[in-house]
Design an enzyme around this catalytic site. Structure first.
Site, short mmCIF file in Angstrom:
data_model
loop_
_atom_site.label_atom_id
_atom_site.label_comp_id
_atom_site.label_asym_id
_atom_site.label_seq_id
_atom_site.Cartn_x
_atom_site.Cartn_y
_atom_site.Cartn_z
N LYS A 26 65.53 -4.38 40.80
CA LYS A 26 65.39 -5.70 41.40
C LYS A 26 66.75 -6.23 41.85
CE LYS A 26 62.29 -8.21 39.37
NZ LYS A 26 61.92 -8.80 38.07
N ARG A 96 65.57 -13.35 35.44
CA ARG A 96 64.58 -12.29 35.70
C ARG A 96 65.04 -10.94 35.15
NH1 ARG A 96 64.03 -12.57 42.11
NH2 ARG A 96 62.02 -11.60 41.66
N GLY A 105 55.40 -6.47 35.65
CA GLY A 105 54.79 -7.34 34.66
C GLY A 105 55.08 -6.97 33.21
N MET A 107 58.04 -6.87 31.62
CA MET A 107 59.09 -7.64 30.96
C MET A 107 59.02 -9.09 31.43
SD MET A 107 62.16 -4.95 30.74
CE MET A 107 62.02 -4.62 32.46
N ARG A 340 60.73 -3.81 46.90
CA ARG A 340 60.80 -2.52 46.19
C ARG A 340 59.79 -1.59 46.85
NH1 ARG A 340 58.11 -5.14 40.94
NH2 ARG A 340 56.06 -5.51 41.81
N HIS A 456 47.35 -8.37 38.41
CA HIS A 456 47.86 -7.38 37.44
C HIS A 456 46.96 -6.16 37.36
CE1 HIS A 456 48.27 -5.68 33.36
NE2 HIS A 456 49.56 -5.83 33.62
N ARG A 562 39.02 34.75 31.71
CA ARG A 562 38.75 34.96 30.28
C ARG A 562 37.37 35.59 30.15
NH1 ARG A 562 40.27 29.49 30.83
NH2 ARG A 562 42.12 28.87 29.65
N ARG A 618 41.55 39.20 31.49
CA ARG A 618 42.00 39.32 30.11
C ARG A 618 40.89 39.93 29.26
NH1 ARG A 618 43.54 34.13 26.65
NH2 ARG A 618 41.29 33.88 26.64
N GLU A 746 52.45 35.56 24.12
CA GLU A 746 52.02 34.33 23.46
C GLU A 746 52.43 34.28 22.00
OE1 GLU A 746 47.75 34.05 23.79
OE2 GLU A 746 47.56 36.22 23.88
N SER A 765 52.16 37.61 31.38
CA SER A 765 51.67 36.27 31.66
C SER A 765 51.91 35.45 30.40
CB SER A 765 50.19 36.32 32.01
OG SER A 765 49.71 35.01 32.14
N GLY A 767 51.20 32.97 27.89
CA GLY A 767 50.09 32.16 27.41
C GLY A 767 50.68 31.01 26.63
N THR A 768 51.03 29.96 27.36
CA THR A 768 51.86 28.93 26.73
C THR A 768 51.10 28.05 25.74
OG1 THR A 768 51.57 27.66 28.73
CG2 THR A 768 53.66 28.82 28.46
N ASN A 769 49.77 28.05 25.79
CA ASN A 769 49.05 27.29 24.76
C ASN A 769 49.31 27.92 23.40
OD1 ASN A 769 47.98 25.85 26.84
ND2 ASN A 769 45.93 26.75 26.70
N ASP A 770 49.03 29.23 23.31
CA ASP A 770 49.27 29.90 22.04
C ASP A 770 50.75 30.02 21.73
OD1 ASP A 770 46.85 30.26 20.85
OD2 ASP A 770 46.40 32.14 21.89
N CYS A 832 50.00 31.19 32.39
CA CYS A 832 48.65 30.63 32.43
C CYS A 832 48.61 29.62 31.29
CB CYS A 832 47.61 31.74 32.27
SG CYS A 832 47.83 32.77 30.83
N TYR A 852 54.64 33.22 39.49
CA TYR A 852 53.49 32.37 39.79
C TYR A 852 53.11 31.49 38.60
CZ TYR A 852 50.59 35.54 36.97
OH TYR A 852 50.08 36.26 35.94
P1 ADP Z 1 58.28 -9.34 37.88
O1 ADP Z 1 59.30 -8.30 37.72
O2 ADP Z 1 57.32 -9.42 36.76
O3 ADP Z 1 57.67 -9.31 39.23
P2 ADP Z 1 60.00 -11.45 38.80
O4 ADP Z 1 61.38 -11.52 38.28
O5 ADP Z 1 59.85 -10.86 40.15
O6 ADP Z 1 59.08 -10.72 37.76
O7 ADP Z 1 59.44 -12.92 38.80
C1 ADP Z 1 58.10 -13.23 38.97
C2 ADP Z 1 57.90 -14.30 39.99
O8 ADP Z 1 58.69 -15.43 39.72
C3 ADP Z 1 58.30 -13.90 41.38
O9 ADP Z 1 57.31 -13.19 42.01
C4 ADP Z 1 58.55 -15.20 42.05
O10 ADP Z 1 57.36 -15.72 42.57
C5 ADP Z 1 59.04 -16.07 40.93
N1 ADP Z 1 60.49 -16.21 41.04
C6 ADP Z 1 61.44 -15.39 40.54
N2 ADP Z 1 62.67 -15.81 40.88
C7 ADP Z 1 62.51 -16.94 41.60
C8 ADP Z 1 63.40 -17.84 42.25
N3 ADP Z 1 64.71 -17.66 42.25
N4 ADP Z 1 62.87 -18.89 42.89
C9 ADP Z 1 61.53 -19.06 42.91
N5 ADP Z 1 60.65 -18.26 42.34
C10 ADP Z 1 61.12 -17.20 41.68
MG MG Z 2 45.98 33.09 23.72
MG MG Z 3 58.46 -9.54 40.94
#
Ligand code: ADP
Ligand code: MG
Ligand code: MG
Length: 876
Positions: A26, A96, A105, A107, A340, A456, A562, A618, A746, A765, A767-770, A832, A852
């Site tokens: 970010k 952020r 979402g 963190m 991103r 989400h 087999r 086999r 194997e 060949s 036989g990586t399971n065994d 295999c 292979y």
């Molecule tokens: P995530 O990584 O979960 O998408 P973000 O850091 O992007 O979290 O923040 C989530 C939301 O918060 C963003 O989509 C945006 O709408 C809002 N936000 C983040 N920074 C700002 C900012 N500087 N001004 C206004 N809104 C913000």
């Molecule tokens: Mg075997």
């Molecule tokens: Mg975001």
């Protein structure tokens, strides 16, 4: 001292510097956008390195760093002409998270930081917008209390919901300044009650708390789970971005939205997004209000829309990939908050890659490298049969394509439990949140009652390649009663439904499916991949049906056929049992003679389909007791055939019992004790070849594979047996037969003594399971009991039965490869076993210079793509 804080606008930083590692995705992208001259609210990034320092410092922010942060805030104050904590023109901040790769979402983010009982009054005065100021303050209290102070968010949400109910309004936007005033008072009471402290009024305390909370969120349960699932290393840490707030909630000339530069579901080149007028931050993705299609912004805010369109194009050209963008409009001015590379479905990934090659944005090599082989899985599996009868009970948004059927389940934990019992489920939620991530992973599909295409549930499902129908407002979920209603239908927990994430339809029961379409863009990408790979891709298959599927998917031979699976057929199992239970060679021979024609026909069918490609057969491998009769009826049937009494049979069964069958009388040990079994199997193979010749079917060169060899003597004896059988057949039909003899590697001893063994083998060949079982001394069937503990404690970072353990098992493969080739340069080497279809393991096979890989039919395209990527990555 190392530089730990970076301004977005820092023009001095060079492009080459590996910025995502330090700034997080970010932060790096915000800085890039600022450099491109796009409108980015001023701010800076605290490096991911500080996350490490933070944990080392007992989860406290080192005070030196906080001093630097305050320094940087002074810079922002200058640019924005506002002051943090000021009583006439307060600066508000967003804090952020942001790791190297996006973890949507997972963190935390805190908005509107810097508001307190006094600054909120200043903000109101400054903007002459009391409603906006109070709305922002209540949002800060909600977010901060939840994220930093650990007060559960539902306490606040319930207060809002109840208040709206008494006031008789539906939307948050219908609440006015004094409504929020009252709620703020209530919110603060909740904080006091739950934390025994007042909501912090000191803005620096708020800032410090928020930064710490973001670092702490790196180790939240949900973030950890997400990292485990996506193999993101724990030590990467998160950066913290501190940025000036811009406001989408100041009135009707304000908005906030998210957009993709192409359709992330289909890949079509069209703007795809959603926005809300007079809203802030998470409102769009949280699903609390239903957002509008971004295209309609062309009417309501056309200037902004045109500006956005230009920016989308610029960013796509810059990043040469589809972008996922977040923006806010404050009083008719656009602000860019994030960009991103966007998550997309498998179908979209392929279309976008092919389109971008055509647009000359990327090369076909890059296209091949960009598609995650694992996501192809969703494309290769069947889709709903259009002709099948469907009982549609609801519809929603087509959030992530693919069809899935399963039992309805309302809780993430329950879905996880049922997965352990191998049951398919559909997770049904009003809306999902990051806490549900384990259940979303466990379920076959996801259905939500609320939330848009960028909710989400939708984003996470697309990332996981899971079907999802979101925002199906027709369904009314009752968590208490564990059921949902849709019109007249009541669907209870455990009832089976089918969802189609491509059309958004929800259906009762299990709807039949049809084969996938793998032509068009898909086959184009595959043909590019084939050009770039060195590893051949074969399939593990023993039935004509599977062999056909695998060939259609591009298999270049069979790496593991087999033969024992052919023994289970209803018609022949009696003869097989007769063979095993007979006491005399005579009886055994007569039973084998009955199996021979069946076995020959099996090979004939497979050879026909494989038409000229190599087929590795086999010889019998599993312990014989696997074939024994279990029910009384089965026992009587065999007894009659063998002229023995039931009790005789029963005592033979007891004799055959083994303490540890996996290490017992199986594999080549059977061939040593009962050469007539392997002889019959070889006869079947060779006679099938003779027949092919007679029928003028392109000849297959069979590779006869001897399982579970650990010594050169074993393979020497058994190779003799194969050669002797071949000689007999050649004589009998006065024809020449070409074939190879080889072994499975194997057992660790076989790997170590590969040089001796290679004397008698044309191929190995793995036989990586065994081989994994015997190297670790862990039985795969029992590892379920403790595998999680091993992953939890970082003893394994991946399940070694899924991805090859390079340092141990891989080392044995390398040893065997080197020693084997030392003896015989032309030795052909393959793998295999499950690992043959796992992209990470395939990368290892390329490095280990195997010839292979062989995998299950549905994984053939995945292996083709992964093999190309492995080769391209190695060359880099
Ligand atoms: P995530 O990584 O979960 O998408 P973000 O850091 O992007 O979290 O923040 C989530 C939301 O918060 C963003 O989509 C945006 O709408 C809002 N936000 C983040 N920074 C700002 C900012 N500087 N001004 C206004 N809104 C913000
Ligand atoms: Mg075997
Ligand atoms: Mg975001």
């Amino acid at each position: 001292m190392k530089k730990l804080i970076f301004r977005f606008s820092n023009r001095g930083s060079r492009e080459s510097f590996n910025s995502k590692d330090i700034l997080g995705g970010k932060g790096a992208n915000l800085a890039q956008m600022a450099k491109l001259g796009l409108p980015v609210p001023p701010g800076f990034t605290i490096s991911t390195k500080v996350c490490y320092d933070f944990y080392k410092n007992n989860k406290k922010l080192p005070s030196k760093i906080f001093q630097q942060v305050k320094q940087e805030i002074k810079v922002i104050e200058k640019i924005s002409k506002k002051k943090f904590g000021d009583l006439s023109n307060p600066l508000l901040l967003s804090v952020r998270s942001g790791s190297r790769v996006s973890m949507p979402g997972m963190m935390d983010t805190i908005l509107n930081l810097g508001l307190n009982d006094k600054t909120v009054v200043a903000l109101k005065k400054k903007t002459s917008n009391g409603r906006f100021a109070k709305d922002s303050y209540r949002r800060l209290i909600q977010m901060y209390s939840n994220v930093v102070l650990g007060v559960e968010s539902h306490f606040f949400e319930e207060l809002i919901d109840n208040y709206k109910l008494t006031k008789g309004v539906i939307q948050d936007t219908e609440l006015e300044e004094n409504d929020w005033d009252g709620l703020i008072t209530n919110f603060k009471e909740v904080v006091k009650e739950k934390t025994k402290k007042n909501f912090p009024q000191d803005v620096n305390e708020q800032l410090q708390g928020a930064i710490s909370a973001v670092f702490l969120s790196w180790n939240s349960k949900r973030a950890k789970t997400y990292r485990k699932i996506n193999f993101i290393p724990d030590h990467w840490g998160t950066a913290v971005n501190i940025q000036t707030m811009v406001f989408g909630n100041m009135g009707n000339d304000c908005a906030t939205g998210v957009a993709f530069t192409r359709n992330p579901s289909t890949g079509k080149k069209e703007i795809f997004g959603e926005y809300l007028v007079n809203a802030q931050g998470e409102d769009v993705v949280a699903g609390t209000r239903t957002p509008k299609n971004l295209l309609s912004m062309n009417k309501s805010m056309s200037k902004i829309f045109q500006q956005l369109k230009k920016i989308f194009k610029l960013l796509e050209n810059k990043y040469r990939d589809m972008q996922d963008i977040e923006f806010t409009v404050e009083n008719n001015q656009l602000w860019m908050l994030q960009t991103r590379s966007g998550k997309r479905t498998a179908k979209a990934a392929i279309k976008i890659a092919v389109d971008m090659v055509q647009e000359k944005l990327i090369s076909n090599k890059e296209a091949v490298l960009r598609i995650d082989p694992n996501i192809l899985d969703t494309l290769l599996h069947p889709t709903l049969d259009e002709k099948a009868e469907k009982k549609i009970i609801a519809s929603g948004l087509p959030a992530s394509p693919g069809a899935a059927s399963g039992k309805v389940i309302f809780s993430a934990d329950e879905a996880e439990k049922l997965m352990e019992q191998m049951q398919d489920t559909i997770l049904v939620r009003v809306e999902t949140s990051p806490e549900d991530i384990n259940g979303m992973h466990a379920a076959k599909g996801i259905l939500t009652a609320r939330g848009g295409m960028t909710s989400h549930a939708a984003v996470v499902a697309r990332g996981m390649g899971k079907p999802c129908v979101s925002g199906s407002s027709e369904i009314k979920i009752d968590y208490e009663k564990k059921e949902f209603k849709s019109g007249d239908h009541i669907v209870k927990e455990g009832d089976v439904i089918t969802i189609d994430g491509g059309s958004g339809k929800v259906m009762l029961g299990k709807v039949p499916t049809v084969k996938p379409d793998i032509s068009g863009d898909f086959s184009k990408v595959m043909s590019w991949a084939d050009k770039f790979r060195k590893l051949r891709v074969r399939t593990n298959s023993e039935t004509p049906a599977d062999t056909k599927i695998a060939r259609d998917f591009g298999a270049e031979g069979i790496g593991l056929c087999r033969t024992e699976h052919m023994f289970f057929d209803e018609k022949r199992i009696v003869s097989v049992r007769q063979m095993i239970l007979s006491k005399t060679l005579e009886d055994r021979r007569s039973a084998l003679a009955k199996i021979l024609p069946y076995q020959k026909n099996d090979f004939l069918e497979i050879f026909k389909i494989m038409n000229g490609l190599p087929v590795t057969v086999r010889l019998l491998d599993p312990p014989l007791h696997e074939f024994l009769p279990k029910t009384d009826k089965d026992i009587s049937d065999v007894a009659r055939e063998l002229n023995m009494s039931n009790s005789d049979i029963k005592s033979r069964i007891v004799e055959l019992h083994e303490q540890n069958p996996m290490l017992g009388h199986r594999g080549c040990r059977l061939g040593i004790s009962f050469p007539e079994i392997y002889q019959m199997q070889c006869t079947a193979v060779f006679e099938a070849l003779v027949e092919c010749k007679r029928k003028k079917i392109k000849s297959v060169i069979p590779e006869i594979m001897i399982p579970l060899v650990s010594t050169a003597a074993e393979i020497q004896i058994l190779k003799n047996l194969v050669d002797k059988t071949a000689a007999e057949i050649q004589k009998k039909y006065s024809t020449k037969i070409k074939y190879y003899v080889g072994t499975m590697i194997e057992l660790p001893r076989a790997a170590i003594r590969a040089k001796d063994i290679a004397k008698y083998a044309d191929f190995f060949s793995f036989g990586t399971n065994d081989l994994t079982q015997t190297t670790f001394g862990i039985s795969r069937d029992d590892s379920g009991k403790f595998l999680n503990d091993y992953v939890e404690n970082n003893i394994f970072n991946k399940d070694p039965f899924v991805s090859i353990d390079e340092r141990g098992v891989g080392e044995l493969i390398k040893i065997a490869t080197e020693r084997g080739r030392l003896e015989k340069k032309s030795l052909k080497l393959g793998i295999c076993g499950e690992h043959g279809g796992d992209p990470a393991s395939i990368e290892f096979c390329e490095k280990a210079k195997l010839n292979y890989v062989s995998c299950s039919p549905y994984r053939v395209p995945i292996a083709r793509l992964a093999a190309a990527q492995a080769y391209l990555k190695k060359k880099k």
